[in-house]
Write a protein that holds these residues in place. Structure first.
Motif, PDB file in Angstrom:
ATOM      1  N   PRO A 288       0.813  -1.228   0.000  1.00 17.90           N
ATOM      2  CA  PRO A 288       0.000   0.000   0.000  1.00 17.90           C
ATOM      3  C   PRO A 288       0.842   1.272   0.000  1.00 17.90           C
ATOM      4  CG  PRO A 288      -0.817  -1.577   1.621  1.00 17.90           C
ATOM      5  CD  PRO A 288       0.509  -2.075   1.175  1.00 17.90           C
ATOM      6  N   GLU A 289       2.102   1.162   0.385  1.00 18.77           N
ATOM      7  CA  GLU A 289       2.996   2.326   0.421  1.00 18.77           C
ATOM      8  C   GLU A 289       3.758   2.492  -0.895  1.00 18.77           C
ATOM      9  OE1 GLU A 289       2.755   4.198   2.963  1.00 18.77           O
ATOM     10  OE2 GLU A 289       1.770   2.844   4.396  1.00 18.77           O
ATOM     11  N   ASN A 290       3.460   1.631  -1.863  1.00 16.57           N
ATOM     12  CA  ASN A 290       4.140   1.665  -3.161  1.00 16.57           C
ATOM     13  C   ASN A 290       5.647   1.425  -3.026  1.00 16.57           C
ATOM     14  OD1 ASN A 290       3.961   1.816  -5.975  1.00 16.57           O
ATOM     15  ND2 ASN A 290       4.533   3.980  -5.991  1.00 16.57           N
ATOM     16  N   ILE A 291       5.993   0.540  -2.114  1.00 16.71           N
ATOM     17  CA  ILE A 291       7.393   0.128  -1.944  1.00 16.71           C
ATOM     18  C   ILE A 291       7.493  -1.323  -2.394  1.00 16.71           C
ATOM     19  CG2 ILE A 291       9.280  -0.264  -0.312  1.00 16.71           C
ATOM     20  CD1 ILE A 291       7.981   1.912   1.466  1.00 16.71           C
ATOM     21  N   GLY A 292       8.232  -1.559  -3.467  1.00 14.79           N
ATOM     22  CA  GLY A 292       8.377  -2.914  -3.989  1.00 14.79           C
ATOM     23  C   GLY A 292       9.368  -3.717  -3.178  1.00 14.79           C
ATOM     24  N   VAL A 293       9.045  -4.961  -2.911  1.00 13.95           N
ATOM     25  CA  VAL A 293       9.940  -5.854  -2.164  1.00 13.95           C
ATOM     26  C   VAL A 293      10.181  -7.095  -3.015  1.00 13.95           C
ATOM     27  CG1 VAL A 293      10.315  -7.130  -0.016  1.00 13.95           C
ATOM     28  CG2 VAL A 293       8.983  -4.997   0.010  1.00 13.95           C
ATOM     29  N   PHE A 294      11.446  -7.433  -3.201  1.00 13.03           N
ATOM     30  CA  PHE A 294      11.809  -8.506  -4.118  1.00 13.03           C
ATOM     31  C   PHE A 294      12.884  -9.397  -3.498  1.00 13.03           C
ATOM     32  CE2 PHE A 294      10.813  -4.592  -6.386  1.00 13.03           C
ATOM     33  CZ  PHE A 294       9.738  -4.996  -7.174  1.00 13.03           C
ATOM     34  N   GLU A 295      13.022 -10.572  -4.083  1.00 17.03           N
ATOM     35  CA  GLU A 295      14.054 -11.506  -3.633  1.00 17.03           C
ATOM     36  C   GLU A 295      14.808 -12.027  -4.848  1.00 17.03           C
ATOM     37  OE1 GLU A 295      14.483 -15.825  -1.360  1.00 17.03           O
ATOM     38  OE2 GLU A 295      12.531 -14.822  -1.461  1.00 17.03           O
ATOM     39  N   VAL A 296      16.130 -11.992  -4.780  1.00 22.62           N
ATOM     40  CA  VAL A 296      16.997 -12.553  -5.811  1.00 22.62           C
ATOM     41  C   VAL A 296      17.726 -13.742  -5.206  1.00 22.62           C
ATOM     42  CG1 VAL A 296      18.901 -12.115  -7.408  1.00 22.62           C
ATOM     43  CG2 VAL A 296      17.279 -10.271  -6.856  1.00 22.62           C
ATOM     44  N   ARG A 297      17.627 -14.892  -5.858  1.00 27.40           N
ATOM     45  CA  ARG A 297      18.233 -16.119  -5.325  1.00 27.40           C
ATOM     46  C   ARG A 297      19.404 -16.570  -6.200  1.00 27.40           C
ATOM     47  NH1 ARG A 297      12.819 -19.712  -3.748  1.00 27.40           N
ATOM     48  NH2 ARG A 297      11.968 -18.186  -2.258  1.00 27.40           N
ATOM     49  N   PRO A 298      20.612 -16.179  -5.852  1.00 27.57           N
ATOM     50  CA  PRO A 298      21.777 -16.615  -6.622  1.00 27.57           C
ATOM     51  C   PRO A 298      22.040 -18.107  -6.437  1.00 27.57           C
ATOM     52  CG  PRO A 298      22.275 -14.672  -5.284  1.00 27.57           C
ATOM     53  CD  PRO A 298      20.974 -15.228  -4.794  1.00 27.57           C
TER      54      PRO A 298
END
Length: 261
Positions: free
Chosen positions: A185-195
């Motif tokens: 709702p705060e327009n903050i994207g959260v992502f995960e990168v798995r090397p």
């Protein structure tokens, strides 16, 4: 480290564990793509200062901050120092982490090893993210805002000889989902990168072993992952190119984690 405290219009990124390896590659790619970059390290030594100088050659400003992730008391000072230097943090890259102190039988794992790895990789990362997220919400910014967790294929692929590491990364995978939901709702994207298997100083000692395993088909693409592979993904996420995909996981492993028969 630059002493110029003038706040610029460039977005500000904070990268934990940015002094070498994957972290340093991320730092330089973000700088190249328009960010001023602060990064944490154990010591603000010559290597860290050289990285700051490289950032400046790319048109940005760099700040090295000695800070231990597992020390929750140090988080407020870290954030305050970065804010005083560059203003609101637009992108947090949670890259810092440690491996298992000793690889061995799961039945022989010591509580001290468990605590050490979980305190750094999960507890420290979670509570730093919590503090940065609060700051992001409180401060306005015209830039895309994101939190990017650099985890591991070990989120799902089990290695019984380093169980504490796998559990810490699995917890980080859930933390990605939780923060993605809370911050959407705060327009903050959260992502995960798995090397997957990445060529760094940390893997140099087992390079011959992995070269043979590549030949045996461990990684479908048949090669090492490079730090630049991870950095390019992180930068694309940080630049807001995948904003509506919050909560997404990017597998950066050459197909290693794809289930096969």
């Amino acid at each position: 480290m630059t002493n110029n405290n003038k706040i610029t219009k460039r977005p500000v990124a904070l990268v934990t564990g940015g002094r070498r390896g994957i972290g340093a590659a991320i730092v330089l790619r973000l700088a190249r793509d328009g960010f001023d970059v602060a990064f944490t390290c154990r010591n603000e030594d010559e290597v860290a200062q050289q990285l700051c100088a490289e950032i400046e050659t790319l048109g940005g400003r760099g700040l090295a901050v000695a800070s231990e992730l597992q020390s929750l008391e140090a988080h407020a000072e870290l954030i305050e120092r970065v804010q005083a230097w560059g203003g609101v943090v637009d992108c947090l890259v949670n890259n810092a982490g440690i491996g298992s102190p000793v690889r061995g039988d799961l039945l022989d794992m010591k509580p001290a090893a468990f605590d050490q790895v979980l305190d750094t990789n999960l507890r420290g990362t979670f509570f730093l993210t919590q503090q940065v997220a609060k700051q992001m919400i409180q401060a306005s910014s015209e830039q895309p805002r994101s939190i990017i967790n650099v985890s591991s294929v070990s989120v799902e692929m089990a290695s019984p000889e380093r169980g504490e590491y796998c559990m810490s990364k699995a917890g980080l995978g859930m933390a990605t989902k939780l923060f993605a939901l809370r911050l959407a709702p705060e327009n903050i994207g959260v992502f995960e990168v798995r090397p997957g298997v990445i060529r760094t100083d940390m893997t140099a000692g087992v390079a011959d072993k992995y070269e043979q395993r590549f030949k045996d088909g461990l990684v479908p693409m048949g090669r090492w992952g490079e730090t630049s592979d991870i950095a390019s993904i992180v930068s694309a996420l940080a630049c807001g190119q995948f904003g509506f995909a919050t909560g997404s996981v990017i597998h950066a492993d050459g197909g290693l984690a794809i289930p096969r028969l």
